[in-house]
Write a protein that holds these residues in place. Sequence first.
Motif, PDB file in Angstrom:
ATOM      1  N   THR A 132       0.806  -1.224   0.000  1.00 43.37           N
ATOM      2  CA  THR A 132       0.000   0.000   0.000  1.00 43.37           C
ATOM      3  C   THR A 132       0.837   1.271   0.000  1.00 43.37           C
ATOM      4  OG1 THR A 132      -0.119  -0.093   2.414  1.00 43.37           O
ATOM      5  CG2 THR A 132      -1.919  -1.125   1.172  1.00 43.37           C
ATOM      6  N   LYS A 133       2.118   1.161   0.263  1.00 49.00           N
ATOM      7  CA  LYS A 133       2.973   2.344   0.327  1.00 49.00           C
ATOM      8  C   LYS A 133       3.933   2.344  -0.859  1.00 49.00           C
ATOM      9  CE  LYS A 133       2.841   2.333   5.339  1.00 49.00           C
ATOM     10  NZ  LYS A 133       3.658   2.222   6.560  1.00 49.00           N
ATOM     11  N   LEU A 134       3.428   2.780  -2.012  1.00 44.44           N
ATOM     12  CA  LEU A 134       4.229   2.795  -3.232  1.00 44.44           C
ATOM     13  C   LEU A 134       4.226   4.204  -3.775  1.00 44.44           C
ATOM     14  CD1 LEU A 134       5.679   1.244  -5.581  1.00 44.44           C
ATOM     15  CD2 LEU A 134       3.441   1.068  -6.639  1.00 44.44           C
ATOM     16  N   GLY A 135       5.408   4.718  -4.079  1.00 51.52           N
ATOM     17  CA  GLY A 135       5.514   6.059  -4.629  1.00 51.52           C
ATOM     18  C   GLY A 135       6.532   6.104  -5.743  1.00 51.52           C
ATOM     19  N   ILE A 136       6.266   6.975  -6.734  1.00 49.14           N
ATOM     20  CA  ILE A 136       7.212   7.155  -7.831  1.00 49.14           C
ATOM     21  C   ILE A 136       8.042   8.384  -7.498  1.00 49.14           C
ATOM     22  CG2 ILE A 136       7.467   7.628 -10.290  1.00 49.14           C
ATOM     23  CD1 ILE A 136       4.874   6.123 -10.744  1.00 49.14           C
ATOM     24  N   VAL A 137       9.341   8.182  -7.460  1.00 49.60           N
ATOM     25  CA  VAL A 137      10.274   9.236  -7.073  1.00 49.60           C
ATOM     26  C   VAL A 137      11.028   9.700  -8.314  1.00 49.60           C
ATOM     27  CG1 VAL A 137      12.225   9.802  -5.578  1.00 49.60           C
ATOM     28  CG2 VAL A 137      10.504   8.173  -4.811  1.00 49.60           C
ATOM     29  N   GLY A 138      11.264  10.981  -8.415  1.00 55.07           N
ATOM     30  CA  GLY A 138      12.045  11.515  -9.529  1.00 55.07           C
ATOM     31  C   GLY A 138      11.221  11.753 -10.760  1.00 55.07           C
ATOM     32  N   SER A 139       9.958  12.065 -10.615  1.00 54.14           N
ATOM     33  CA  SER A 139       9.114  12.263 -11.791  1.00 54.14           C
ATOM     34  C   SER A 139       9.361  13.608 -12.475  1.00 54.14           C
ATOM     35  CB  SER A 139       7.637  12.137 -11.408  1.00 54.14           C
ATOM     36  OG  SER A 139       7.312  13.087 -10.410  1.00 54.14           O
ATOM     37  N   GLU A 140      10.183  14.464 -11.878  1.00 50.27           N
ATOM     38  CA  GLU A 140      10.478  15.743 -12.527  1.00 50.27           C
ATOM     39  C   GLU A 140      11.293  15.557 -13.802  1.00 50.27           C
ATOM     40  OE1 GLU A 140      13.593  14.762  -9.565  1.00 50.27           O
ATOM     41  OE2 GLU A 140      11.453  15.087  -9.334  1.00 50.27           O
ATOM     42  N   GLN A 141      11.924  14.409 -13.988  1.00 50.68           N
ATOM     43  CA  GLN A 141      12.677  14.160 -15.226  1.00 50.68           C
ATOM     44  C   GLN A 141      11.755  13.987 -16.423  1.00 50.68           C
ATOM     45  OE1 GLN A 141      14.719  10.374 -15.328  1.00 50.68           O
ATOM     46  NE2 GLN A 141      13.184   9.432 -14.004  1.00 50.68           N
ATOM     47  N   PHE A 142      10.467  13.726 -16.192  1.00 52.17           N
ATOM     48  CA  PHE A 142       9.533  13.517 -17.285  1.00 52.17           C
ATOM     49  C   PHE A 142       8.894  14.820 -17.763  1.00 52.17           C
ATOM     50  CE2 PHE A 142       9.538   9.549 -14.841  1.00 52.17           C
ATOM     51  CZ  PHE A 142      10.015   8.701 -15.819  1.00 52.17           C
ATOM     52  N   ILE A 143       9.099  15.909 -17.066  1.00 54.20           N
ATOM     53  CA  ILE A 143       8.540  17.199 -17.456  1.00 54.20           C
ATOM     54  C   ILE A 143       9.426  17.770 -18.563  1.00 54.20           C
ATOM     55  CG2 ILE A 143       7.964  19.531 -16.703  1.00 54.20           C
ATOM     56  CD1 ILE A 143       7.603  18.360 -13.886  1.00 54.20           C
ATOM     57  N   PRO A 144       8.831  18.140 -19.706  1.00 52.23           N
ATOM     58  CA  PRO A 144       9.678  18.646 -20.793  1.00 52.23           C
ATOM     59  C   PRO A 144      10.247  20.017 -20.499  1.00 52.23           C
ATOM     60  CG  PRO A 144       7.343  18.615 -21.450  1.00 52.23           C
ATOM     61  CD  PRO A 144       7.439  18.062 -20.069  1.00 52.23           C
TER      62      PRO A 144
END
Length: 144
Positions: A132-144
């Motif tokens: 239940t504790k899942l997070g995606i870290v570093g998603s700022e790399q996907f912002i163009p």
Amino acid sequence: MPREKQGRRRSAPSDEPMMDINTTPLIDVMLVLLIMLIITIPIQLHAVNLNMPTGNPPPNDIKPEVLRIDIDERSTVLWNGEAIADLPEVERRFEQIATQAVQPEVHLRPDRRARYSIVAGVMASAQRSGLTKLGIVGSEQFIP
């Protein structure tokens, strides 16, 4: 004589009953019913009702264990820095940690060049295992 009978019929149409239905009252009733229906239908709101907790949460003195899962540009899954061979092995490990009393936080760090099927497979494995504790870290790399 036959001509007189035909002429009489044409000249006296009021003797015959009218066969047309008067639709004006029917249309009026239908319009009134439509207006009543429109007024009585409740307004649909685009909202999701959530039961949010109230007050301040109790302080957590125990630091949660963090499990880092990295997916590099070659779509290799790294479990706390250790390379994993395939997705069934990832799912087997997820099932082991899901049985723990206190589940660790899973931080998923996919590379932007990693294959989507691998990232989605890891997330689906975590969901199937009951984490239940899942997070995606570093998603700022996907912002163009």
